[in-house]
Write a protein that holds these residues in place. Structure first.
Motif, PDB file in Angstrom:
ATOM      1  N   THR A 103       0.878  -1.230   0.060  1.00  0.00           N
ATOM      2  CA  THR A 103      -0.217  -0.088   0.296  1.00  0.00           C
ATOM      3  C   THR A 103       1.051   0.800   0.159  1.00  0.00           C
ATOM      4  OG1 THR A 103      -0.012  -0.119   2.129  1.00  0.00           O
ATOM      5  CG2 THR A 103      -1.775  -1.433   0.956  1.00  0.00           C
ATOM      6  N   THR A 104       0.269   2.652   0.137  1.00  0.00           N
ATOM      7  CA  THR A 104       0.903   3.418  -0.415  1.00  0.00           C
ATOM      8  C   THR A 104       0.405   4.578   0.991  1.00  0.00           C
ATOM      9  OG1 THR A 104      -0.661   4.728  -1.418  1.00  0.00           O
ATOM     10  CG2 THR A 104       1.096   3.618  -2.582  1.00  0.00           C
ATOM     11  N   ALA A 105       1.483   5.214   1.963  1.00  0.00           N
ATOM     12  CA  ALA A 105       1.043   5.948   2.461  1.00  0.00           C
ATOM     13  C   ALA A 105       1.499   7.844   2.140  1.00  0.00           C
ATOM     14  CB  ALA A 105       1.856   5.965   3.931  1.00  0.00           C
ATOM     15  N   GLY A 106       0.958   8.308   2.447  1.00  0.00           N
ATOM     16  CA  GLY A 106       1.433  10.085   2.882  1.00  0.00           C
ATOM     17  C   GLY A 106       1.944  10.589   3.147  1.00  0.00           C
ATOM     18  N   ARG A 107       3.068  11.842   3.711  1.00  0.00           N
ATOM     19  CA  ARG A 107       3.359  12.403   4.324  1.00  0.00           C
ATOM     20  C   ARG A 107       4.340  11.677   5.540  1.00  0.00           C
ATOM     21  NH1 ARG A 107       1.200  18.353   3.640  1.00  0.00           N
ATOM     22  NH2 ARG A 107      -0.340  17.804   1.512  1.00  0.00           N
ATOM     23  N   PRO A 108       5.517  11.863   5.283  1.00  0.00           N
ATOM     24  CA  PRO A 108       6.357  11.739   3.957  1.00  0.00           C
ATOM     25  C   PRO A 108       5.375  10.733   3.155  1.00  0.00           C
ATOM     26  CG  PRO A 108       7.243  10.392   6.216  1.00  0.00           C
ATOM     27  CD  PRO A 108       6.221  10.972   6.189  1.00  0.00           C
ATOM     28  N   ALA A 109       5.609  10.757   2.192  1.00  0.00           N
ATOM     29  CA  ALA A 109       5.380   9.408   1.255  1.00  0.00           C
ATOM     30  C   ALA A 109       5.934   8.219   1.368  1.00  0.00           C
ATOM     31  CB  ALA A 109       5.530  10.517  -0.389  1.00  0.00           C
ATOM     32  N   THR A 147      17.369   1.354   7.497  1.00  0.00           N
ATOM     33  CA  THR A 147      18.777   0.821   6.431  1.00  0.00           C
ATOM     34  C   THR A 147      18.592   2.369   5.750  1.00  0.00           C
ATOM     35  OG1 THR A 147      18.796  -1.443   6.014  1.00  0.00           O
ATOM     36  CG2 THR A 147      19.535  -0.019   3.906  1.00  0.00           C
ATOM     37  N   ASP A 148      19.845   3.550   5.441  1.00  0.00           N
ATOM     38  CA  ASP A 148      19.735   4.493   4.553  1.00  0.00           C
ATOM     39  C   ASP A 148      19.808   4.102   3.548  1.00  0.00           C
ATOM     40  OD1 ASP A 148      19.031   6.383   6.751  1.00  0.00           O
ATOM     41  OD2 ASP A 148      21.629   6.273   7.638  1.00  0.00           O
ATOM     42  N   VAL A 149      19.262   5.115   2.495  1.00  0.00           N
ATOM     43  CA  VAL A 149      19.649   4.345   0.912  1.00  0.00           C
ATOM     44  C   VAL A 149      19.911   5.307  -0.044  1.00  0.00           C
ATOM     45  CG1 VAL A 149      18.204   3.515  -1.594  1.00  0.00           C
ATOM     46  CG2 VAL A 149      18.179   2.315   1.181  1.00  0.00           C
ATOM     47  N   ARG A 150      19.163   6.670   0.327  1.00  0.00           N
ATOM     48  CA  ARG A 150      19.542   7.789  -0.042  1.00  0.00           C
ATOM     49  C   ARG A 150      20.058   7.615  -1.914  1.00  0.00           C
ATOM     50  NH1 ARG A 150      18.384  10.740   4.434  1.00  0.00           N
ATOM     51  NH2 ARG A 150      19.525  10.230   5.901  1.00  0.00           N
ATOM     52  N   GLU A 151      19.383   7.012  -2.703  1.00  0.00           N
ATOM     53  CA  GLU A 151      19.551   6.855  -4.152  1.00  0.00           C
ATOM     54  C   GLU A 151      18.343   6.657  -4.613  1.00  0.00           C
ATOM     55  OE1 GLU A 151      22.790   4.691  -5.973  1.00  0.00           O
ATOM     56  OE2 GLU A 151      23.751   4.588  -3.339  1.00  0.00           O
ATOM     57  N   ASN A 152      17.782   6.558  -5.455  1.00  0.00           N
ATOM     58  CA  ASN A 152      16.899   6.509  -7.029  1.00  0.00           C
ATOM     59  C   ASN A 152      15.406   7.113  -6.547  1.00  0.00           C
ATOM     60  OD1 ASN A 152      18.623   5.248  -8.924  1.00  0.00           O
ATOM     61  ND2 ASN A 152      18.740   3.759  -7.025  1.00  0.00           N
ATOM     62  N   GLY A 153      15.262   8.154  -5.458  1.00  0.00           N
ATOM     63  CA  GLY A 153      14.409   8.576  -4.508  1.00  0.00           C
ATOM     64  C   GLY A 153      13.765   8.023  -3.773  1.00  0.00           C
ATOM     65  N   ILE A 154      14.331   6.653  -2.957  1.00  0.00           N
ATOM     66  CA  ILE A 154      14.340   6.033  -1.537  1.00  0.00           C
ATOM     67  C   ILE A 154      15.559   6.937  -0.462  1.00  0.00           C
ATOM     68  CG2 ILE A 154      13.906   3.789  -0.628  1.00  0.00           C
ATOM     69  CD1 ILE A 154      13.311   2.626  -3.067  1.00  0.00           C
ATOM     70  N   THR A 155      14.608   6.805   0.310  1.00  0.00           N
ATOM     71  CA  THR A 155      15.327   7.977   1.618  1.00  0.00           C
ATOM     72  C   THR A 155      16.007   6.824   2.375  1.00  0.00           C
ATOM     73  OG1 THR A 155      13.442   8.247   2.907  1.00  0.00           O
ATOM     74  CG2 THR A 155      15.561  10.239   1.064  1.00  0.00           C
ATOM     75  N   VAL A 156      14.874   6.157   3.040  1.00  0.00           N
ATOM     76  CA  VAL A 156      15.411   5.278   4.068  1.00  0.00           C
ATOM     77  C   VAL A 156      14.287   3.863   3.939  1.00  0.00           C
ATOM     78  CG1 VAL A 156      14.968   4.849   6.884  1.00  0.00           C
ATOM     79  CG2 VAL A 156      16.376   6.580   5.936  1.00  0.00           C
ATOM     80  N   VAL A 157      15.305   2.721   4.086  1.00  0.00           N
ATOM     81  CA  VAL A 157      13.933   1.286   4.131  1.00  0.00           C
ATOM     82  C   VAL A 157      14.206   1.248   5.742  1.00  0.00           C
ATOM     83  CG1 VAL A 157      13.614  -0.642   3.732  1.00  0.00           C
ATOM     84  CG2 VAL A 157      14.277   0.665   2.351  1.00  0.00           C
ATOM     85  N   GLN A 192       2.370 -10.694  11.505  1.00  0.00           N
ATOM     86  CA  GLN A 192       2.189  -9.487  10.384  1.00  0.00           C
ATOM     87  C   GLN A 192       3.802  -9.196  10.451  1.00  0.00           C
ATOM     88  OE1 GLN A 192      -0.459  -6.830  10.114  1.00  0.00           O
ATOM     89  NE2 GLN A 192      -1.684  -8.367   8.502  1.00  0.00           N
ATOM     90  N   ALA A 193       4.652  -8.687   9.245  1.00  0.00           N
ATOM     91  CA  ALA A 193       5.818  -8.184   9.434  1.00  0.00           C
ATOM     92  C   ALA A 193       5.570  -7.085   8.199  1.00  0.00           C
ATOM     93  CB  ALA A 193       7.210  -9.192   9.165  1.00  0.00           C
ATOM     94  N   ARG A 194       6.464  -5.744   8.415  1.00  0.00           N
ATOM     95  CA  ARG A 194       6.368  -4.668   7.682  1.00  0.00           C
ATOM     96  C   ARG A 194       7.258  -4.459   7.472  1.00  0.00           C
ATOM     97  NH1 ARG A 194       1.424  -0.760   8.731  1.00  0.00           N
ATOM     98  NH2 ARG A 194       0.536  -2.360   8.358  1.00  0.00           N
ATOM     99  N   VAL A 195       7.685  -3.588   5.850  1.00  0.00           N
ATOM    100  CA  VAL A 195       8.977  -2.847   5.953  1.00  0.00           C
ATOM    101  C   VAL A 195       8.281  -1.842   4.919  1.00  0.00           C
ATOM    102  CG1 VAL A 195      10.605  -2.811   3.377  1.00  0.00           C
ATOM    103  CG2 VAL A 195      10.066  -4.509   4.531  1.00  0.00           C
ATOM    104  N   VAL A 196       9.053  -0.715   5.427  1.00  0.00           N
ATOM    105  CA  VAL A 196       8.308   1.034   4.881  1.00  0.00           C
ATOM    106  C   VAL A 196       9.695   1.731   4.166  1.00  0.00           C
ATOM    107  CG1 VAL A 196       7.483   3.223   5.653  1.00  0.00           C
ATOM    108  CG2 VAL A 196       6.754   1.127   7.100  1.00  0.00           C
ATOM    109  N   VAL A 197       8.801   2.044   2.551  1.00  0.00           N
ATOM    110  CA  VAL A 197       9.982   2.412   2.306  1.00  0.00           C
ATOM    111  C   VAL A 197       9.552   4.290   1.939  1.00  0.00           C
ATOM    112  CG1 VAL A 197      11.252   2.362   0.388  1.00  0.00           C
ATOM    113  CG2 VAL A 197      10.098   0.398   0.666  1.00  0.00           C
ATOM    114  N   ASN A 198      10.415   4.955   2.891  1.00  0.00           N
ATOM    115  CA  ASN A 198      10.573   6.362   2.577  1.00  0.00           C
ATOM    116  C   ASN A 198      11.050   7.057   1.641  1.00  0.00           C
ATOM    117  OD1 ASN A 198      10.420   5.823   5.459  1.00  0.00           O
ATOM    118  ND2 ASN A 198       9.787   7.581   5.512  1.00  0.00           N
ATOM    119  N   LEU A 199       9.799   7.613   0.454  1.00  0.00           N
ATOM    120  CA  LEU A 199      10.160   8.323  -0.772  1.00  0.00           C
ATOM    121  C   LEU A 199      10.326   9.250  -0.558  1.00  0.00           C
ATOM    122  CD1 LEU A 199       7.316   6.362  -2.552  1.00  0.00           C
ATOM    123  CD2 LEU A 199       9.600   5.643  -2.703  1.00  0.00           C
TER     124      LEU A 199
END
Length: 85
Positions: free
Chosen positions: A33-39, A57-67, A78-85
């Motif tokens: 799914t998607t979430a808003g602020r931050p995207a 994990t700090d990424v800072r590449e290809n529009g991804i800042t943090v995972v 339930q496990a969860r991954v949040v990819v901050n854009l």
């Protein structure tokens, strides 16, 4: 049956794209799914993290800042991954 155990998350940044590779003890189907602020993209996986704790994990590449990832709930598991854009 026992819940899927998520054993590994790899973040692979390539030219123009970033891949998330999730490994589990058995096949699983994530809900995305998607979430808003931050995207963000929110990936929910039926199961448990083997490590049992949250990480980032700090990424800072290809529009991804943090995972960020960790156990979201125990019942149901339930496990969860949040990819901050």
């Amino acid at each position: 049956s026992a819940p899927t155990e998520i054993t590994k998350l790899e973040v692979v940044a390539e030219a123009g794209a970033t891949r998330l590779l999730l490994t589990g003890s058995r096949p699983f189907t994530p809900q995305i799914t998607t979430a808003g602020r931050p995207a963000a993209l929110v990936i929910t996986i039926p199961g448990r993290w083997k490590a049992g704790r949250s990480r980032q994990t700090d990424v800072r590449e290809n529009g991804i800042t943090v995972v960020r990832y960790g156990q979201f709930s125990d019942a149901p598991a339930q496990a969860r991954v949040v990819v901050n854009l």
